[in-house]
Enzyme design. Structure first.
Site, PDB file in Angstrom:
ATOM      1  N   GLN A  12      -3.826  14.710  -9.209  1.00  0.00           N
ATOM      2  CA  GLN A  12      -4.111  15.462  -7.434  1.00  0.00           C
ATOM      3  C   GLN A  12      -3.218  17.336  -8.106  1.00  0.00           C
ATOM      4  OE1 GLN A  12      -4.256  12.025  -4.674  1.00  0.00           O
ATOM      5  NE2 GLN A  12      -6.205  13.497  -3.819  1.00  0.00           N
ATOM      6  N   HIS A  27      -6.257   3.386  -2.868  1.00  0.00           N
ATOM      7  CA  HIS A  27      -6.569   4.542  -2.864  1.00  0.00           C
ATOM      8  C   HIS A  27      -6.020   5.408  -4.583  1.00  0.00           C
ATOM      9  CE1 HIS A  27      -8.630   8.307  -1.132  1.00  0.00           C
ATOM     10  NE2 HIS A  27      -7.360   8.999  -2.308  1.00  0.00           N
ATOM     11  N   GLU A  28      -4.852   5.260  -4.087  1.00  0.00           N
ATOM     12  CA  GLU A  28      -4.042   5.817  -5.324  1.00  0.00           C
ATOM     13  C   GLU A  28      -3.882   5.315  -7.148  1.00  0.00           C
ATOM     14  OE1 GLU A  28      -3.272   8.688  -4.193  1.00  0.00           O
ATOM     15  OE2 GLU A  28      -3.374   8.282  -1.840  1.00  0.00           O
ATOM     16  N   CYS A  64      -9.523  12.370   1.596  1.00  0.00           N
ATOM     17  CA  CYS A  64      -9.412  12.713   0.070  1.00  0.00           C
ATOM     18  C   CYS A  64      -8.282  13.935   0.508  1.00  0.00           C
ATOM     19  CB  CYS A  64      -9.202  11.772  -0.964  1.00  0.00           C
ATOM     20  SG  CYS A  64      -8.976  12.651  -2.629  1.00  0.00           S
ATOM     21  N   LEU A  65      -6.905  14.462  -0.273  1.00  0.00           N
ATOM     22  CA  LEU A  65      -7.013  15.246  -0.258  1.00  0.00           C
ATOM     23  C   LEU A  65      -7.632  16.781  -1.260  1.00  0.00           C
ATOM     24  CD1 LEU A  65      -2.938  14.687   0.327  1.00  0.00           C
ATOM     25  CD2 LEU A  65      -4.568  16.015   1.472  1.00  0.00           C
ATOM     26  N   GLY A  76      -0.576   9.371   0.884  1.00  0.00           N
ATOM     27  CA  GLY A  76      -0.176   9.638  -1.110  1.00  0.00           C
ATOM     28  C   GLY A  76      -0.967  10.686  -1.668  1.00  0.00           C
ATOM     29  N   HIS A 133      -7.511   6.919  -8.224  1.00  0.00           N
ATOM     30  CA  HIS A 133      -7.292   8.271  -9.037  1.00  0.00           C
ATOM     31  C   HIS A 133      -6.701   7.782 -10.520  1.00  0.00           C
ATOM     32  CE1 HIS A 133      -7.762  11.363  -5.779  1.00  0.00           C
ATOM     33  NE2 HIS A 133      -6.771  10.336  -4.695  1.00  0.00           N
TER      34      HIS A 133
HETATM   35  O1  GNR Z   1      -3.917  11.213   3.534  1.00  0.00           O
HETATM   36  C1  GNR Z   1      -4.790  10.833   2.726  1.00  0.00           C
HETATM   37  N1  GNR Z   1      -5.362   9.540   3.356  1.00  0.00           N
HETATM   38  C2  GNR Z   1      -6.142   8.156   3.572  1.00  0.00           C
HETATM   39  C3  GNR Z   1      -6.326   8.466   4.714  1.00  0.00           C
HETATM   40  C4  GNR Z   1      -7.787   6.895   4.855  1.00  0.00           C
HETATM   41  C5  GNR Z   1      -7.459   6.513   3.011  1.00  0.00           C
HETATM   42  C6  GNR Z   1      -6.699   6.553   1.679  1.00  0.00           C
HETATM   43  C7  GNR Z   1      -5.778   7.915   1.847  1.00  0.00           C
HETATM   44  S1  GNR Z   1      -4.971   8.659   1.067  1.00  0.00           S
HETATM   45  C8  GNR Z   1      -5.201  10.379   1.439  1.00  0.00           C
HETATM   46  C9  GNR Z   1      -3.963  10.825   0.279  1.00  0.00           C
HETATM   47  C10 GNR Z   1      -5.357  11.110  -0.889  1.00  0.00           C
HETATM   48  O2  GNR Z   1      -5.801  12.081  -0.696  1.00  0.00           O
HETATM   49  N2  GNR Z   1      -4.521  10.136  -1.884  1.00  0.00           N
HETATM   50  O3  GNR Z   1      -5.142  10.039  -3.155  1.00  0.00           O
HETATM   51 NI    NI Z   2      -7.081  11.068  -2.911  1.00  0.00          NI
END
Ligand code: GNR
Ligand code: NI
Length: 172
Positions: free
Chosen positions: A50, A136-137, A94-95, A45, A140
């Site tokens: 980001q 999670h997205e 999270c990236l 995601g 953000h």
């Molecule tokens: O790549 C991602 N892996 C992930 C693993 C578990 C729960 C959420 C994520 S999202 C993350 C990519 C990211 O930072 N998206 O905002």
């Molecule tokens: Ni993230």
């Protein structure tokens, strides 16, 4: 075109993003860039803040396994419409916080509404990794990171590691 991913801590990752009033070619190009950046990372995601764009746009694809067909989703103005009482725990990453992982508890299932790449309203129930990722997205877009769910001490530890990582990256 791939775009650079902003690393925590950064003020842009703490802001509430603006709703997208109208789709445009520019926004569609941004969504395509975000998908390319996400697949390249690789991640499941990515949210617009980001990559430094403060608009309510996320992309995700939580299909796992090499054999399965990809399912890239582009969501403008995504909203959680309903959540299950049942919770589930996933080890999240999270990236914007590379190499740091922690368990986060969230609703196991969510109903999400959004506008797709063509401007069509969509509604769908998500479960499993999809449910975790879409929450999670959307977090953000409200300036919230998964580490905000952790105990302050653990959050501070991760933030300190990230400050160090950014300092080292800036030096080379
Ligand atoms: O790549 C991602 N892996 C992930 C693993 C578990 C729960 C959420 C994520 S999202 C993350 C990519 C990211 O930072 N998206 O905002
Ligand atoms: Ni993230």
């Amino acid at each position: 075109m791939k775009r650079p991913i902003i690393l925590h801590p950064d003020a842009r990752l703490k802001k509430v993003c603006d709703p997208v009033p109208d789709l445009s070619d520019e926004l569609r190009a941004l969504a395509d860039d975000m998908l390319e950046t996400m697949y390249d990372a690789p991640g499941i995601g990515l949210a617009a803040p980001q990559v430094g764009v403060m608009s309510r746009l996320v992309v995700l694809d939580c299909v796992k396994g090499e054999g399965e067909a990809p399912r890239p989703l582009v969501m403008f103005n995504p909203v959680v419409l309903d959540t299950s009482a049942e919770r589930s725990v996933y080890e999240e990453g999270c990236l914007s916080i590379p190499d740091q992982y922690a368990d986060v508890e969230r609703p196991a299932e969510v109903r999400v509404g959004w506008i797709d790449r063509d401007g069509t309203p969509q509604e769908e129930d998500f479960s499993g990794l999809w449910a975790t990722c879409v929450q999670h997205e959307i977090d953000h877009l409200d300036g919230k990171l998964f580490i905000d769910y952790l105990k302050p001490l653990k959050r501070q530890l991760i933030t300190r590691k990230m400050v160090k990582l950014k300092r080292e990256r800036a030096r080379v």
